[in-house]
Design a protein around this motif. Sequence first.
Motif, PDB file in Angstrom:
ATOM      1  N   ASP A 224       0.789  -1.233   0.000  1.00 56.24           N
ATOM      2  CA  ASP A 224       0.000   0.000   0.000  1.00 56.24           C
ATOM      3  C   ASP A 224       0.825   1.289   0.000  1.00 56.24           C
ATOM      4  O   ASP A 224       0.574   2.198   0.808  1.00 56.24           O
ATOM      5  CB  ASP A 224      -0.972   0.011   1.190  1.00 56.24           C
ATOM      6  CG  ASP A 224      -2.092   1.041   1.001  1.00 56.24           C
ATOM      7  OD1 ASP A 224      -2.341   1.452  -0.149  1.00 56.24           O
ATOM      8  OD2 ASP A 224      -2.680   1.455   2.024  1.00 56.24           O
ATOM      9  N   PRO A 225       1.780   1.418  -0.918  1.00 57.47           N
ATOM     10  CA  PRO A 225       2.515   2.683  -1.010  1.00 57.47           C
ATOM     11  C   PRO A 225       1.630   3.851  -1.446  1.00 57.47           C
ATOM     12  O   PRO A 225       1.962   5.009  -1.196  1.00 57.47           O
ATOM     13  CB  PRO A 225       3.593   2.379  -2.055  1.00 57.47           C
ATOM     14  CG  PRO A 225       3.040   1.253  -2.868  1.00 57.47           C
ATOM     15  CD  PRO A 225       2.240   0.423  -1.913  1.00 57.47           C
ATOM     16  N   GLU A 226       0.480   3.559  -2.073  1.00 55.65           N
ATOM     17  CA  GLU A 226      -0.419   4.637  -2.502  1.00 55.65           C
ATOM     18  C   GLU A 226      -0.886   5.481  -1.321  1.00 55.65           C
ATOM     19  O   GLU A 226      -0.902   6.721  -1.382  1.00 55.65           O
ATOM     20  CB  GLU A 226      -1.632   4.043  -3.231  1.00 55.65           C
ATOM     21  CG  GLU A 226      -2.627   5.110  -3.658  1.00 55.65           C
ATOM     22  CD  GLU A 226      -3.899   4.536  -4.264  1.00 55.65           C
ATOM     23  OE1 GLU A 226      -4.911   5.260  -4.267  1.00 55.65           O
ATOM     24  OE2 GLU A 226      -3.874   3.374  -4.745  1.00 55.65           O
ATOM     25  N   ALA A 233       1.263  13.928   0.581  1.00 52.18           N
ATOM     26  CA  ALA A 233       0.761  15.103  -0.137  1.00 52.18           C
ATOM     27  C   ALA A 233      -0.107  15.999   0.746  1.00 52.18           C
ATOM     28  O   ALA A 233      -0.344  17.164   0.411  1.00 52.18           O
ATOM     29  CB  ALA A 233      -0.031  14.663  -1.367  1.00 52.18           C
ATOM     30  N   GLN A 234      -0.562  15.470   1.897  1.00 50.87           N
ATOM     31  CA  GLN A 234      -1.408  16.245   2.807  1.00 50.87           C
ATOM     32  C   GLN A 234      -0.615  17.030   3.845  1.00 50.87           C
ATOM     33  O   GLN A 234      -1.203  17.803   4.611  1.00 50.87           O
ATOM     34  CB  GLN A 234      -2.377  15.296   3.537  1.00 50.87           C
ATOM     35  CG  GLN A 234      -3.400  14.609   2.649  1.00 50.87           C
ATOM     36  CD  GLN A 234      -4.393  15.573   2.042  1.00 50.87           C
ATOM     37  OE1 GLN A 234      -4.899  16.449   2.728  1.00 50.87           O
ATOM     38  NE2 GLN A 234      -4.649  15.422   0.747  1.00 50.87           N
ATOM     39  N   LEU A 235       0.703  16.847   3.905  1.00 48.58           N
ATOM     40  CA  LEU A 235       1.511  17.568   4.892  1.00 48.58           C
ATOM     41  C   LEU A 235       1.443  19.068   4.632  1.00 48.58           C
ATOM     42  O   LEU A 235       1.423  19.524   3.488  1.00 48.58           O
ATOM     43  CB  LEU A 235       2.959  17.086   4.857  1.00 48.58           C
ATOM     44  CG  LEU A 235       3.194  15.628   5.291  1.00 48.58           C
ATOM     45  CD1 LEU A 235       4.654  15.236   5.104  1.00 48.58           C
ATOM     46  CD2 LEU A 235       2.773  15.407   6.751  1.00 48.58           C
ATOM     47  N   LYS A 236       1.444  19.843   5.718  1.00 51.79           N
ATOM     48  CA  LYS A 236       1.240  21.287   5.623  1.00 51.79           C
ATOM     49  C   LYS A 236       2.463  22.069   6.113  1.00 51.79           C
ATOM     50  O   LYS A 236       3.332  21.529   6.796  1.00 51.79           O
ATOM     51  CB  LYS A 236       0.017  21.710   6.464  1.00 51.79           C
ATOM     52  CG  LYS A 236      -1.268  20.951   6.165  1.00 51.79           C
ATOM     53  CD  LYS A 236      -1.785  21.248   4.772  1.00 51.79           C
ATOM     54  CE  LYS A 236      -3.131  20.550   4.539  1.00 51.79           C
ATOM     55  NZ  LYS A 236      -3.621  20.723   3.154  1.00 51.79           N
ATOM     56  N   GLY A 237       2.465  23.371   5.810  1.00 52.07           N
ATOM     57  CA  GLY A 237       3.455  24.303   6.333  1.00 52.07           C
ATOM     58  C   GLY A 237       4.882  23.916   6.005  1.00 52.07           C
ATOM     59  O   GLY A 237       5.204  23.550   4.872  1.00 52.07           O
ATOM     60  N   LEU A 256       2.208   4.846  -9.400  1.00 52.05           N
ATOM     61  CA  LEU A 256       2.542   5.709  -8.262  1.00 52.05           C
ATOM     62  C   LEU A 256       3.238   6.991  -8.721  1.00 52.05           C
ATOM     63  O   LEU A 256       3.017   8.064  -8.139  1.00 52.05           O
ATOM     64  CB  LEU A 256       3.427   4.946  -7.282  1.00 52.05           C
ATOM     65  CG  LEU A 256       2.764   3.746  -6.585  1.00 52.05           C
ATOM     66  CD1 LEU A 256       3.795   2.909  -5.849  1.00 52.05           C
ATOM     67  CD2 LEU A 256       1.665   4.211  -5.630  1.00 52.05           C
ATOM     68  N   LYS A 257       4.057   6.888  -9.741  1.00 57.87           N
ATOM     69  CA  LYS A 257       4.690   8.097 -10.283  1.00 57.87           C
ATOM     70  C   LYS A 257       3.640   9.047 -10.854  1.00 57.87           C
ATOM     71  O   LYS A 257       3.723  10.271 -10.676  1.00 57.87           O
ATOM     72  CB  LYS A 257       5.713   7.708 -11.363  1.00 57.87           C
ATOM     73  CG  LYS A 257       6.977   7.077 -10.805  1.00 57.87           C
ATOM     74  CD  LYS A 257       7.938   6.655 -11.913  1.00 57.87           C
ATOM     75  CE  LYS A 257       9.220   6.065 -11.333  1.00 57.87           C
ATOM     76  NZ  LYS A 257      10.139   5.575 -12.380  1.00 57.87           N
ATOM     77  N   ARG A 258       2.633   8.482 -11.524  1.00 58.91           N
ATOM     78  CA  ARG A 258       1.544   9.322 -12.044  1.00 58.91           C
ATOM     79  C   ARG A 258       0.758   9.958 -10.896  1.00 58.91           C
ATOM     80  O   ARG A 258       0.338  11.125 -10.979  1.00 58.91           O
ATOM     81  CB  ARG A 258       0.615   8.485 -12.931  1.00 58.91           C
ATOM     82  CG  ARG A 258       1.235   8.071 -14.263  1.00 58.91           C
ATOM     83  CD  ARG A 258       0.193   7.529 -15.229  1.00 58.91           C
ATOM     84  NE  ARG A 258      -0.416   6.298 -14.764  1.00 58.91           N
ATOM     85  CZ  ARG A 258       0.058   5.080 -15.017  1.00 58.91           C
ATOM     86  NH1 ARG A 258       1.174   4.944 -15.741  1.00 58.91           N
ATOM     87  NH2 ARG A 258      -0.560   4.006 -14.561  1.00 58.91           N
ATOM     88  N   LEU A 259       0.574   9.200  -9.817  1.00 61.09           N
ATOM     89  CA  LEU A 259      -0.132   9.734  -8.650  1.00 61.09           C
ATOM     90  C   LEU A 259       0.632  10.917  -8.048  1.00 61.09           C
ATOM     91  O   LEU A 259       0.025  11.933  -7.669  1.00 61.09           O
ATOM     92  CB  LEU A 259      -0.323   8.641  -7.601  1.00 61.09           C
ATOM     93  CG  LEU A 259      -1.023   9.060  -6.301  1.00 61.09           C
ATOM     94  CD1 LEU A 259      -2.458   9.509  -6.577  1.00 61.09           C
ATOM     95  CD2 LEU A 259      -1.003   7.903  -5.288  1.00 61.09           C
ATOM     96  N   ALA A 260       1.949  10.796  -7.949  1.00 62.43           N
ATOM     97  CA  ALA A 260       2.761  11.889  -7.411  1.00 62.43           C
ATOM     98  C   ALA A 260       2.620  13.154  -8.264  1.00 62.43           C
ATOM     99  O   ALA A 260       2.564  14.271  -7.732  1.00 62.43           O
ATOM    100  CB  ALA A 260       4.224  11.459  -7.325  1.00 62.43           C
ATOM    101  N   VAL A 261       2.545  12.983  -9.576  1.00 64.68           N
ATOM    102  CA  VAL A 261       2.329  14.124 -10.479  1.00 64.68           C
ATOM    103  C   VAL A 261       0.947  14.725 -10.229  1.00 64.68           C
ATOM    104  O   VAL A 261       0.790  15.942 -10.090  1.00 64.68           O
ATOM    105  CB  VAL A 261       2.468  13.686 -11.958  1.00 64.68           C
ATOM    106  CG1 VAL A 261       2.042  14.820 -12.896  1.00 64.68           C
ATOM    107  CG2 VAL A 261       3.899  13.253 -12.253  1.00 64.68           C
ATOM    108  N   GLU A 262      -0.059  13.872 -10.155  1.00 65.95           N
ATOM    109  CA  GLU A 262      -1.448  14.313  -9.948  1.00 65.95           C
ATOM    110  C   GLU A 262      -1.601  15.094  -8.652  1.00 65.95           C
ATOM    111  O   GLU A 262      -2.359  16.074  -8.586  1.00 65.95           O
ATOM    112  CB  GLU A 262      -2.341  13.071  -9.937  1.00 65.95           C
ATOM    113  CG  GLU A 262      -3.810  13.329  -9.670  1.00 65.95           C
ATOM    114  CD  GLU A 262      -4.571  12.023  -9.465  1.00 65.95           C
ATOM    115  OE1 GLU A 262      -5.458  11.989  -8.584  1.00 65.95           O
ATOM    116  OE2 GLU A 262      -4.270  11.037 -10.173  1.00 65.95           O
ATOM    117  N   ASP A 267       8.177  16.361  -7.356  1.00 59.47           N
ATOM    118  CA  ASP A 267       9.542  16.826  -7.106  1.00 59.47           C
ATOM    119  C   ASP A 267      10.038  16.460  -5.711  1.00 59.47           C
ATOM    120  O   ASP A 267      11.229  16.591  -5.422  1.00 59.47           O
ATOM    121  CB  ASP A 267       9.624  18.348  -7.291  1.00 59.47           C
ATOM    122  CG  ASP A 267       9.402  18.761  -8.739  1.00 59.47           C
ATOM    123  OD1 ASP A 267       9.691  17.938  -9.639  1.00 59.47           O
ATOM    124  OD2 ASP A 267       8.936  19.892  -8.963  1.00 59.47           O
ATOM    125  N   SER A 268       9.126  16.016  -4.849  1.00 55.05           N
ATOM    126  CA  SER A 268       9.494  15.670  -3.470  1.00 55.05           C
ATOM    127  C   SER A 268       9.429  14.171  -3.197  1.00 55.05           C
ATOM    128  O   SER A 268       9.734  13.737  -2.087  1.00 55.05           O
ATOM    129  CB  SER A 268       8.568  16.395  -2.482  1.00 55.05           C
ATOM    130  OG  SER A 268       8.677  17.786  -2.636  1.00 55.05           O
TER     131      SER A 268
END
Length: 389
Positions: A224-226, A233-237, A256-262, A267-268
Amino acid sequence: MKLLFLTTSYPAYAGHHQSPFIHNLAKTLVKLGNDVRVIAPNYNESKSLYEEIDGVKVNRFSGFENLVDGGGIASNVKNAFDIIRYFPKFVFAMKNEAEKFISEYEIIHAQWILSGLAGVLLKRNKPLILTTRGADMENRGFVTNQIVRYVLRNCNYITPNNEHQVKPISEIVSKPIIETVPNGVDIETFRLIGRNKRTQSSKELNLPEKKTILFVGWLIPRKDPETLIRAFAQLKGELTKTQLVMVGSGVQEEELKRLAVELNVKDSVIFAGSKSPEEMHKWYKAANVFVLPSLSEGRPNVILEAMAAKLPIIATNIGGTNEVIQDGKNGLLIPVKDVIALTEALTRVLTDSKLSLKLSDSAEEFITNSGYTWESCAKKYIGIYEKLI
């Protein structure tokens, strides 16, 4: 003793990342004076159908390279049709390769249920030990359930690698032949000496100088890396300056690479690929927190390795993992597939230095005092072998 290992998964060559824990057990048994031969499938990356690695004789059978690559059989078999299509041919190929050597060996030790089926067909009057390792005992359909029952009832001894598996096994066979044997870990290889080593390791790996969240494992649905990428992606500040390093490969990598883009985090998120066991200590030592969001596990060695590297750990509250992680003491446990809970846990560990230090110190203390070494694991198996001869 002369031991014949049957396994559906094994390093494709010396230093390969596929199931190194099976090789660690085999080579430790050799160091303790035993003769070990391994029967395993060939991989696309394998260099030879026969080789000797650290004194372990390895014989491979070919024809199933696409079935065993990219996360293994459990990831590539999707339905009952695949089981009927692949399993009989695979099992008989393993059995036929093992039959060339069976007369020379005293004990058959099968890893995972499918190898156990080959062992049952092969054993005749030889003692058969089966080690179950989590995935083979989870989410079974009708066909696989019948295979599991048949194999378990025809083994001489069963050694699950966590306590969570004992109950379903004992519902099929009697407890006197069931004994939990946890994997070992090479603590000294992963041990962090001095916290400045994190910066040094990051530089050696050419990682940006940021706080690092580390995942190690196959990029497959069961791990479950998704959920981890969605939580990241939900981390703030200030935490948006954190980086996520994914060490591993598998069938979900492109998805998963496409998910990171979406999710605007490409870049992180660093997809580092699979690494050899010899390289892994550097990746742990470069991290600030380790996350394992799996849906099911045996007793994951990556957790033990992260503990030895003195990392705060966030993991899902599942069998095997929750036998080594005590929530709030030496790690944080979260529900499976819970993006919000994982985001909150990451935020706590990355912003509360006292909590991070407490978890990492307790994790290192736990693994140091646990006795989870490969020698202790191998000696426990030797005791079982001696009972059966």
